[in-house]
Design an enzyme around this catalytic site. Structure first.
Site, short mmCIF file in Angstrom:
data_model
loop_
_atom_site.label_atom_id
_atom_site.label_comp_id
_atom_site.label_asym_id
_atom_site.label_seq_id
_atom_site.Cartn_x
_atom_site.Cartn_y
_atom_site.Cartn_z
N GLU A 276 0.90 -1.16 0.00
CA GLU A 276 0.00 0.00 0.00
C GLU A 276 0.93 1.20 0.00
OE1 GLU A 276 -1.26 3.06 1.25
OE2 GLU A 276 -2.07 2.19 3.10
N CYS A 313 -2.03 8.01 4.44
CA CYS A 313 -2.10 7.64 3.02
C CYS A 313 -3.43 8.08 2.42
CB CYS A 313 -1.91 6.14 2.86
SG CYS A 313 -2.78 5.20 4.10
P1 NAP Z 1 9.50 3.69 3.46
O1 NAP Z 1 10.74 4.45 3.19
O2 NAP Z 1 8.78 3.20 2.28
O3 NAP Z 1 9.89 2.47 4.42
C1 NAP Z 1 8.95 1.57 4.95
C2 NAP Z 1 9.67 0.31 5.41
O4 NAP Z 1 10.16 -0.38 4.26
C3 NAP Z 1 10.89 0.59 6.28
O5 NAP Z 1 11.03 -0.43 7.22
C4 NAP Z 1 12.03 0.54 5.29
O6 NAP Z 1 13.26 0.11 5.82
C5 NAP Z 1 11.57 -0.50 4.30
N1 NAP Z 1 12.10 -0.23 2.97
C6 NAP Z 1 11.93 0.88 2.23
N2 NAP Z 1 12.55 0.76 1.05
C7 NAP Z 1 13.11 -0.47 1.04
C8 NAP Z 1 13.90 -1.19 0.11
N3 NAP Z 1 14.24 -0.66 -1.06
N4 NAP Z 1 14.32 -2.41 0.45
C9 NAP Z 1 13.99 -2.96 1.65
N5 NAP Z 1 13.27 -2.32 2.57
C10 NAP Z 1 12.82 -1.10 2.27
O7 NAP Z 1 8.47 4.55 4.30
P2 NAP Z 1 8.69 5.45 5.59
O8 NAP Z 1 10.01 5.17 6.18
O9 NAP Z 1 7.54 5.19 6.42
O10 NAP Z 1 8.59 6.94 5.09
C11 NAP Z 1 9.21 7.44 3.95
C12 NAP Z 1 8.20 7.97 2.98
O11 NAP Z 1 7.23 6.96 2.69
C13 NAP Z 1 7.35 9.12 3.49
O12 NAP Z 1 7.99 10.35 3.36
C14 NAP Z 1 6.10 9.00 2.64
O13 NAP Z 1 6.30 9.63 1.42
C15 NAP Z 1 5.95 7.53 2.41
N6 NAP Z 1 4.94 6.87 3.30
C16 NAP Z 1 3.76 6.53 2.77
C17 NAP Z 1 2.83 5.92 3.59
C18 NAP Z 1 1.54 5.47 3.08
O14 NAP Z 1 0.61 5.33 3.82
N7 NAP Z 1 1.43 5.16 1.85
C19 NAP Z 1 3.07 5.67 4.91
C20 NAP Z 1 4.31 6.03 5.41
C21 NAP Z 1 5.23 6.63 4.58
P3 NAP Z 1 14.14 0.98 6.84
O15 NAP Z 1 14.07 0.19 8.07
O16 NAP Z 1 15.49 1.01 6.31
O17 NAP Z 1 13.53 2.32 6.95
#
Ligand code: NAP
Length: 535
Positions: A276, A313
């Site tokens: 999601e 989201c």
């Molecule tokens: P994220 O960067 O997508 O990370 C979510 C989880 O997935 C974290 O545990 C992260 O690991 C892991 N992850 C991310 N990219 C990965 C990859 N390439 N390989 C393996 N694992 C990976 O989200 P976030 O940290 O919550 O926030 C960053 C951005 O995501 C926000 O600024 C926003 O734009 C978006 N976001 C969207 C939603 C939504 O509801 N759709 C919710 C939250 C955030 P790590 O442990 O290394 O961080």
């Protein structure tokens, strides 16, 4: 049903270690520190990353646990889920205190999240106790059918196997360790391995301790639940690649979700990866509603796009408004509310940086903006404004900015609005603010939106997702990786099952759900007719 959950005590001393099938181990070399989201100061203890050995142990234990856990009765699994809920309620004060520090979310929101998390666990308890979710189907044999006899065919949904759950940053409880993904995966009979989100490791540790204790008290195999810490992507990626894992769930960024989807697809044996990934959640203020009360429409939308610092989201990230009666009053009110907005503290410094990057990129496009005046260090609400032509010419305007910002798009030509709507990507929701007459006059718009989103809202706001039987929190790509499923509500369990069919099996070899006498008393489709009657 009355609850007889065993008392689950709270983990008062945080250790900074992963949970590997009931053991507290993290054998990795790296560590990371939890941060107070308000002050940025470190929070004890340091968190030690799991290594590949820890992952292998968790995965092996999950595979072994699946053999017995998948065959436990629905009653036993329902009791486990209720016991986890009782344990979380018992630790509610500790959970709220730690997650307030880690996320800067207010006490009321986090107390609500504890309640929502427990509500989800209890919803899935009730669903599996009812049993009809297994979609049992029986086509009785027709031995004298011509030209060939029909065999006895029976099928039902069965658990898929160990599930990898990526905790989300923006819901430290309801979409994290014991959130809807874990609740629905366990309910179906699948062990779970959580990759904890580093934004709230202490909250995750308390929740993981509760689940681990509940699993032990239930006498279930310890491999039913593990949770791994990591200080980068390595363990998360290895988890998705691991042959023991049968499905993945993720809530977060498009980049992260897409990376995990690609890994899941490239495996020698590909598996489903339910991501999601956020959404613009377009809102359409329609002429009748705009003329009736433009200022309240603006107030409602301001409240929705700044709720939780815009870190949902379902935040309305684009608002379409016609240049008709009330448009000026609506714009002025939205600008005034934005300008007067107080500052926000974001979940993490990385999310705050991403927000500011998004604002700068959007600011470089020819759009006007209104920003709140706030003290330094606080994140500001920002309202961008553009017309349809600018929107069509700049694909960047279709990208989500995660934070308290939205884009107001004005239009005067209905055909152009329909074209712009048709050009939208997949989103989680679309909202219409309008009268009955507006709805009748905009059937074509609704028909386009029906193809674009998972949930259509009339005269409400997309933020706030009810956890219920009928809820859909999904939508076409890129909002999610698979538009056929929802990550919230009763149907979320369908991500973690597969249909299995038995042909010509004797009664005693069939699962209870498929036996003639219907011992579970569930609804079944017998020769195409839904019934609870025994055969
Ligand atoms: P994220 O960067 O997508 O990370 C979510 C989880 O997935 C974290 O545990 C992260 O690991 C892991 N992850 C991310 N990219 C990965 C990859 N390439 N390989 C393996 N694992 C990976 O989200 P976030 O940290 O919550 O926030 C960053 C951005 O995501 C926000 O600024 C926003 O734009 C978006 N976001 C969207 C939603 C939504 O509801 N759709 C919710 C939250 C955030 P790590 O442990 O290394 O961080």
């Amino acid at each position: 049903m009355a609850e007889h959950s065993p008392f689950v005590s709270c983990a008062l001393t945080l250790s900074g270690l992963s949970f590997v099938a009931g053991n507290r181990i993290s054998r990795g070399d790296a560590s990371f520190t939890a941060r107070d989201a308000m002050s940025g100061s470190p929070l004890d203890p340091p968190y030690i990353a799991a290594n590949i050995e820890d992952l292998n142990e968790a995965a092996t234990a999950a595979t072994q646990a699946f053999r017995t856990f998948s065959r436990t009765s629905a009653t036993a699994r329902a009791a486990l889920l209720r016991s986890i809920a009782a344990g979380l309620e018992n630790c509610s004060a500790e959970l709220v205190e730690r997650s307030m520090a880690e996320t800067a979310l207010p006490q009321s929101r986090l107390a609500g999240e504890v309640a929502r998390t427990c509500g989800q666990l209890r919803l899935f308890s009730a669903i599996i106790e009812d049993g009809s979710w297994t979609d049992a189907r029986i086509d009785r044999a027709i031995p004298d059918r011509k030209p060939i006899p029909r065999p006895d065919i029976r099928s039902m949904l069965v658990p898929i196997g160990p599930v990898a759950v990526f905790g989300a940053s923006n819901f430290p409880l309801a979409f994290s360790v014991a959130g809807g993904d874990t609740a629905s995966a366990l309910a179906a009979g699948n062990p779970v391995i959580v990759k904890a989100h580093p934004a709230h490791p202490g909250t995750s540790e308390i929740v993981a301790a509760v689940i681990t204790e509940a699993v032990a008290q239930a006498g279930m195999p310890a491999g039913v639940f593990s949770m791994l810490y990591d200080n980068g992507f390595a363990i998360g990626q290895e988890l998705v690649k691991h042959p023991a894992i049968e499905a993945v769930t993720f809530t977060g960024s498009q980049r992260g979700g897409r990376a995990l989807m690609d890994i899941a697809t490239r495996r020698e044996r590909p598996i489903p990866c339910f991501c999601e990934m956020g959404s613009l959640n377009p809102v359409f203020v329609l002429p009748g509603a705009l003329a009736e009360d433009p200022r309240s429409q603006a107030k409602g939308l301001y409240g929705s796009f700044t709720l939780g610092a815009g870190q949902f989201c379902t935040k309305p990230g684009i608002i379409f408004v016609p240049e008709t009666e009330g448009a000026d009053a609506f714009r002025q009110e939205l600008r005034a509310l934005t300008a007067a907005s107080s500052g926000f503290t974001m979940l993490t410094s990385a999310i705050a940086e991403a927000y500011h990057r998004g604002l700068a990129e959007r600011g470089a496009i020819a759009v006007s903006s209104t920003a709140a005046e706030t003290s330094s260090g606080q994140t500001r609400a920002v309202l961008f404004e553009a017309d349809l032509c600018t929107l069509e010419a700049n694909t960047l305007l279709n990208e989500e900015i995660f934070g308290p910002s939205t884009l107001l798009v004005t239009w005067s030509d209905r055909e152009e609005l329909l074209r712009a709507t048709d050009a939208l990507d997949g989103h989680l929701t679309a909202t219409l603010l309008g009268t009955e007459a507006d709805l009748a006059a905009n059937r074509e718009l609704v028909a386009i939106l029906e193809q674009k989103v998972g949930r259509l809202i009339l005269n409400g706001y997309p933020t706030g997702v009810e956890v219920s039987h009928a809820m859909v929190h999904g939508g076409p790509y890129p909002a999610t990786s698979d538009s056929r499923y929802t990550s919230v509500g009763a149907r979320a369990i369908l991500r973690f099952v597969r249909p299995r069919c038995y042909q010509n099996f004797p009664q005693h070899s069939l699962p209870e759900a498929l036996r003639d006498e219907n011992p579970l008393g569930i609804y079944r489709l017998v020769d195409g007719v839904l019934t609870r009657d025994p055969l």
